[in-house]
Motif scaffolding. Structure first.
Motif, mmCIF file in Angstrom:
data_model
loop_
_atom_site.group_PDB
_atom_site.id
_atom_site.type_symbol
_atom_site.label_atom_id
_atom_site.label_comp_id
_atom_site.label_asym_id
_atom_site.label_seq_id
_atom_site.Cartn_x
_atom_site.Cartn_y
_atom_site.Cartn_z
ATOM 1 N N THR A 165 0.836 -1.208 0.000
ATOM 2 C CA THR A 165 0.000 0.000 0.000
ATOM 3 C C THR A 165 0.866 1.252 0.000
ATOM 4 O O THR A 165 0.602 2.210 -0.740
ATOM 5 C CB THR A 165 -0.932 0.006 1.230
ATOM 6 O OG1 THR A 165 -1.819 -1.100 1.155
ATOM 7 C CG2 THR A 165 -1.740 1.295 1.294
ATOM 8 N N ALA A 166 1.924 1.253 0.805
ATOM 9 C CA ALA A 166 2.817 2.417 0.871
ATOM 10 C C ALA A 166 3.481 2.680 -0.471
ATOM 11 O O ALA A 166 3.572 3.833 -0.918
ATOM 12 C CB ALA A 166 3.876 2.192 1.950
ATOM 13 N N SER A 170 3.118 5.875 -3.066
ATOM 14 C CA SER A 170 4.285 6.579 -3.611
ATOM 15 C C SER A 170 4.220 6.659 -5.132
ATOM 16 O O SER A 170 4.594 7.671 -5.725
ATOM 17 C CB SER A 170 5.572 5.870 -3.182
ATOM 18 O OG SER A 170 5.734 5.908 -1.777
ATOM 19 N N ALA A 171 3.741 5.575 -5.752
ATOM 20 C CA ALA A 171 3.630 5.568 -7.215
ATOM 21 C C ALA A 171 2.612 6.603 -7.689
ATOM 22 O O ALA A 171 2.762 7.194 -8.764
ATOM 23 C CB ALA A 171 3.233 4.172 -7.697
ATOM 24 N N PHE A 172 1.578 6.830 -6.874
ATOM 25 C CA PHE A 172 0.564 7.822 -7.222
ATOM 26 C C PHE A 172 1.003 9.239 -6.873
ATOM 27 O O PHE A 172 0.276 10.189 -7.156
ATOM 28 C CB PHE A 172 -0.745 7.531 -6.479
ATOM 29 C CG PHE A 172 -1.621 6.512 -7.163
ATOM 30 C CD1 PHE A 172 -2.171 6.768 -8.406
ATOM 31 C CD2 PHE A 172 -1.903 5.299 -6.552
ATOM 32 C CE1 PHE A 172 -2.990 5.843 -9.029
ATOM 33 C CE2 PHE A 172 -2.718 4.366 -7.159
ATOM 34 C CZ PHE A 172 -3.270 4.633 -8.410
ATOM 35 N N ALA A 412 10.796 0.315 -9.302
ATOM 36 C CA ALA A 412 11.401 -0.472 -8.230
ATOM 37 C C ALA A 412 10.591 -0.321 -6.950
ATOM 38 O O ALA A 412 10.162 0.776 -6.594
ATOM 39 C CB ALA A 412 12.844 -0.011 -7.999
ATOM 40 N N SER A 413 10.380 -1.450 -6.259
ATOM 41 C CA SER A 413 9.550 -1.440 -5.054
ATOM 42 C C SER A 413 10.154 -2.361 -4.011
ATOM 43 O O SER A 413 10.364 -3.553 -4.263
ATOM 44 C CB SER A 413 8.121 -1.889 -5.393
ATOM 45 O OG SER A 413 7.404 -2.237 -4.234
ATOM 46 N N LEU A 660 -1.245 9.939 -18.860
ATOM 47 C CA LEU A 660 -1.418 9.010 -17.743
ATOM 48 C C LEU A 660 -0.258 8.026 -17.650
ATOM 49 O O LEU A 660 -0.006 7.443 -16.590
ATOM 50 C CB LEU A 660 -2.725 8.215 -17.908
ATOM 51 C CG LEU A 660 -4.026 8.874 -17.430
ATOM 52 C CD1 LEU A 660 -5.210 8.008 -17.804
ATOM 53 C CD2 LEU A 660 -4.002 9.111 -15.931
ATOM 54 N N GLY A 661 0.442 7.830 -18.760
ATOM 55 C CA GLY A 661 1.560 6.897 -18.792
ATOM 56 C C GLY A 661 2.724 7.311 -17.915
ATOM 57 O O GLY A 661 3.611 6.491 -17.650
ATOM 58 N N VAL A 662 2.741 8.563 -17.442
ATOM 59 C CA VAL A 662 3.858 8.989 -16.581
ATOM 60 C C VAL A 662 3.695 8.447 -15.162
ATOM 61 O O VAL A 662 4.639 8.484 -14.376
ATOM 62 C CB VAL A 662 3.997 10.528 -16.537
ATOM 63 C CG1 VAL A 662 4.162 11.101 -17.935
ATOM 64 C CG2 VAL A 662 2.810 11.181 -15.828
ATOM 65 N N ILE A 663 2.498 7.964 -14.813
ATOM 66 C CA ILE A 663 2.271 7.377 -13.489
ATOM 67 C C ILE A 663 2.587 5.892 -13.582
ATOM 68 O O ILE A 663 1.970 5.174 -14.373
ATOM 69 C CB ILE A 663 0.811 7.583 -13.032
ATOM 70 C CG1 ILE A 663 0.441 9.071 -13.084
ATOM 71 C CG2 ILE A 663 0.610 7.026 -11.634
ATOM 72 C CD1 ILE A 663 1.286 9.959 -12.209
#
Length: 738
Positions: A165-166, A170-172, A412-413, A660-663
């Motif tokens: 979730t974190a 961060s991705a958003f 990366a996650s 939207l592809g930048v997210i």
């Protein structure tokens, strides 16, 4: 006495200046409040899994029962400390000391661990985190603490539902700034190229940005009141949809305004003429998209239900901005808006050329397109249909049955890497067990059956405080009972977000209901399974409703039945082609493991609703021209005068959705490609060739059963420009002579 030029009649001061100024001030006030609210959307936004749960699914019911067994809404963070070799006693001591440091962070209830792996080269901790708190910040603190306190040379990960979730949050993170900047920059560059003016692109962008501010204010209010659930996903789509739609409507209005300025020197008169001409198609277009989006309320997925009103609110604000703010700006700017290429007044004798073929007065690309359509209409539309059908075949390769949560994030996650480490050393489902709700009287039978199920590594009843009943000395022995129900945790051998884990959940549900028909199986895996199943059900339920709504609006707009049926069929075919090509691109170029189960539905709603927009823009103008000149000349005339503006609108909308592809979220990247490619396909092939060629081939019959079609067939088209029975050869000869 000096003769007054047509169009220069006196216009009252209040109409020329007062109303436009008041409208601009009103929108400035809305933007002044809505703009700062953009930074507060996080207050009412949630990206946790609960916001995506299917409303009536078994996993949701199980989650409701889980809530009765605990006093807080905690989600687990799973900490993995990994070594290349077996832990030494000293290293195990350091790892054990880490528990106290984690407890000091007070992230939630008691920390569980350290739990050593069987191979001795990893330990794990389970740290409950309150989901009502700042999960992202707490996970960052955990990662920092674990990294600093772990034995030297160890790799550390914070994963599990809280870690994922974190990282998702961060991705958003770029959705508030980066996404909007990229979209606005793309739109501004396209508008500069289209208009070759500086003021006009700024006016159009102001319209779009102010519409977004109004939409944010409206959505924030609805979320604050608890009417909707806002997520990062719907927030990103809102921004893109408002910018794209408002710009499209603005392009249509500006085209009619420019056209009106060639007929009058009075800018107020031109503003009103353009408003009257563009009101109906803009309203029909906006209503189509709004109602199509509201059809998502029929979904059983909370995320879909939330997106419907959120996106519909955005389109509503775009509609109002395009019909109020933009005309006000044009009334104030007049011809100066087009500087340095201001539209020139056309002499009355040259304004309405006598149409024979409909190509008179056209030149360049759109004359060539119209000429092709008029010479070989059947060949053009048949070839277009065959091309779209061939592209649609690729839809068989679409793998839209959901993807593991670890594949959703494209960057990366630490949480994704932690899931891999967890699978290397422990039962892959550790930290994300299946949760079983069973009747107290049948608890032992259910527990025994769960343990015996293939794919289940371990299972145990839960005592008060969610403490497992293991039978070890000092461990609790009595299960926690609430309203005659008990909880059982089942650790699966497979990663919680894998298809193998979903198969185990399906098997558990089948077997346990034979023992206890009220047994429920929930948890992370069950939620993903139910989400995918519900998304596929939504396709069957929502698509027919959307098509029926769009068809009805087109019938009312065009006063015809046949034309709307053919238009809807064309955009459905275009949707199939877009999805087919997208499937091939996702599988063979991007290398995606699959697609979210909601992708086909979202792609359908956006592509069909937005694709119909361009057909509305085209066919409303074709009908207008057909009333004056007859159907076939009207088709070519309508195609020519709308060609540039609709193509520009399509490119703008494709560019905004591509942003939207930048997210780095797989769902948004896939939706960006589907809608961007689909809109371009609709603009270039469907609206430019397929629809005009099919309409030209049918002639007046396209308006069946309206009076316009009957008059045309009888050779008495409104305006009397030509005999509709005249052959194409006669038309072309007349054009050549002229």
């Amino acid at each position: 006495m000096k003769q007054r030029h047509p169009g220069t009649a006196h216009v009252p001061f209040w109409l020329r200046w007062l109303i436009p100024v008041l409208l601009v001030i009103t929108w400035l006030a809305i933007a002044g409040v809505g703009g700062p609210t953009f930074g507060r959307l996080d207050e009412v936004s949630s990206n946790n899994q609960a916001s995506f749960l299917p409303a009536g699914a078994e996993a949701t019911e199980a989650q409701d029962w889980q809530a009765k067994f605990r006093d807080s809404d905690e989600i687990p963070a799973v900490i993995v400390v990994e070594s290349e070799s077996a832990f030494t006693p000293a290293q195990l001591g350091e790892a054990a000391a880490l528990k106290d440091k984690l407890a000091e962070l007070q992230a939630g209830s008691a920390v569980i661990g350290p739990i050593p792996s069987e191979d001795g080269s990893a330990v794990q901790f389970v740290v409950p985190i309150s989901s009502s708190g700042e999960v992202k910040e707490i996970v960052q603190e955990l990662r920092q603490e674990v990294q600093e306190s772990a034995p030297d040379g160890m790799q550390t990960f914070v994963t599990g539902p809280a870690g994922l979730t974190a990282d998702l949050v961060s991705a958003f993170a770029g959705i508030d700034g980066i996404l909007l900047l990229v979209a606005l920059a793309a739109v501004f560059i396209i508008l500069l190229i289209v208009y070759r003016s500086l003021l006009l692109p700024i006016a159009v962008l102001f319209t779009s940005v102010f519409a977004l501010c109004a939409a944010i204010l409206l959505v924030f209010g609805m979320a604050k009141l608890g009417w909707i659930q806002l997520s990062g996903q719907s927030q990103g789509i809102l921004s893109i949809l408002v910018i794209g739609a408002a710009t499209d409507y603005a392009l249509l209005y500006v085209a009619r305004f420019r056209e009106a300025l060639t007929h009058t020197t009075n800018r107020t008169s031109a503003v009103l003429t353009a408003w009257k001409a563009s009101f109906e198609p803009i309203l029909a277009s906006g209503a189509t998209v709004i109602i199509a989006l509201l059809c998502l309320l029929f979904s059983d997925l909370n995320s879909n239900k939330a997106l419907g009103p959120v996106a519909a609110a955005g389109i509503l604000c775009s509609l109002f901005a395009a019909l109020t703010l933009l005309p006000a700006l044009m009334a104030l700017l007049g011809r100066a808006a087009f500087w340095p290429f201001r539209p020139k007044l056309i002499p009355e004798t040259e304004r309405e050329p006598e149409l024979v073929t409909g190509l008179e007065g056209q030149k360049g690309l759109w004359r060539a397109t119209g000429s092709l359509v008029s010479r070989r209409p059947r060949a053009v539309w048949v070839a277009s249909v065959l091309l779209l059908l061939a592209a649609s075949a690729g839809i068989l390769q679409l793998k839209a049955n959901g993807v593991p949560q670890t594949d959703v994030i494209l960057t990366a996650s630490n949480a994704v890497d932690g899931q891999d480490a967890l699978a290397r050393h422990f039962d892959a489902g550790s930290g994300s067990p299946a949760v079983i709700v069973a009747d107290e009287a049948k608890a032992q039978e259910v527990l025994d059956k769960t343990k015996a199920t293939d794919g289940v590594g371990d299972a145990y009843l839960l005592a008060e405080g969610s403490v497992p009943i293991t039978g070890a000395p000092g461990a609790p022995s009595a299960p926690d009972v609430r309203e005659g129900k008990v909880l059982i945790n089942a650790t699966l051998n497979y990663a919680a977000d894998s298809s193998d884990a979903e198969n185990v959940v399906v098997k558990l549900r089948e077997d346990l209901k034979k023992i206890d028909d009220g047994a429920l199986v929930g948890g992370v895996t069950a939620t993903a399974l139910d989400t995918n199943t519900t998304a596929q059900r939504d396709l069957i339920v929502i698509i027919p409703v959307v098509l029926a709504v769009i068809l009805l609006i087109l019938i009312l707009l065009l006063r015809s039945v046949l034309a709307p049926v053919l238009l809807v069929a064309s955009v459905v075919l275009s949707y199939g082609a877009a999805m087919g090509v997208s499937a091939l691109v996702f599988n063979n170029i991007f290398g995606f493991p699959g697609a979210d189960a909601t992708v086909p539905l979202f792609g359908f709603v956006f592509l069909v609703a937005l694709g119909v927009d361009y057909n509305i823009f085209l066919m409303s103008r074709v009908r207008e021209e057909s009333l004056k000149h007859g159907t076939r000349p009207g088709i070519l005339r309508g195609l020519g005068v709308t060609g540039g503006v609709i193509t520009s609108a399509g490119v703008v909308l494709a560019a905004t959705f591509a942003a939207l592809g930048v997210i780095p979220i797989m769902f948004l990247v896939q939706l960006a490609f589907i809608v961007a490619f689909g809109v371009l396909l609709d603009t270039v092939l469907v609206r430019s060739l397929l629809v005009p060629a099919l309409a030209y081939d049918l002639g007046g019959r396209i308006w069946w059963p309206s009076k316009l079609g009957r008059l045309d067939d009888d050779g008495r088209a409104s305006g009397g420009a030509r005999d509709a029975k005249g052959s194409l050869e006669t038309d072309l000869e007349g054009a050549a002579r002229s």
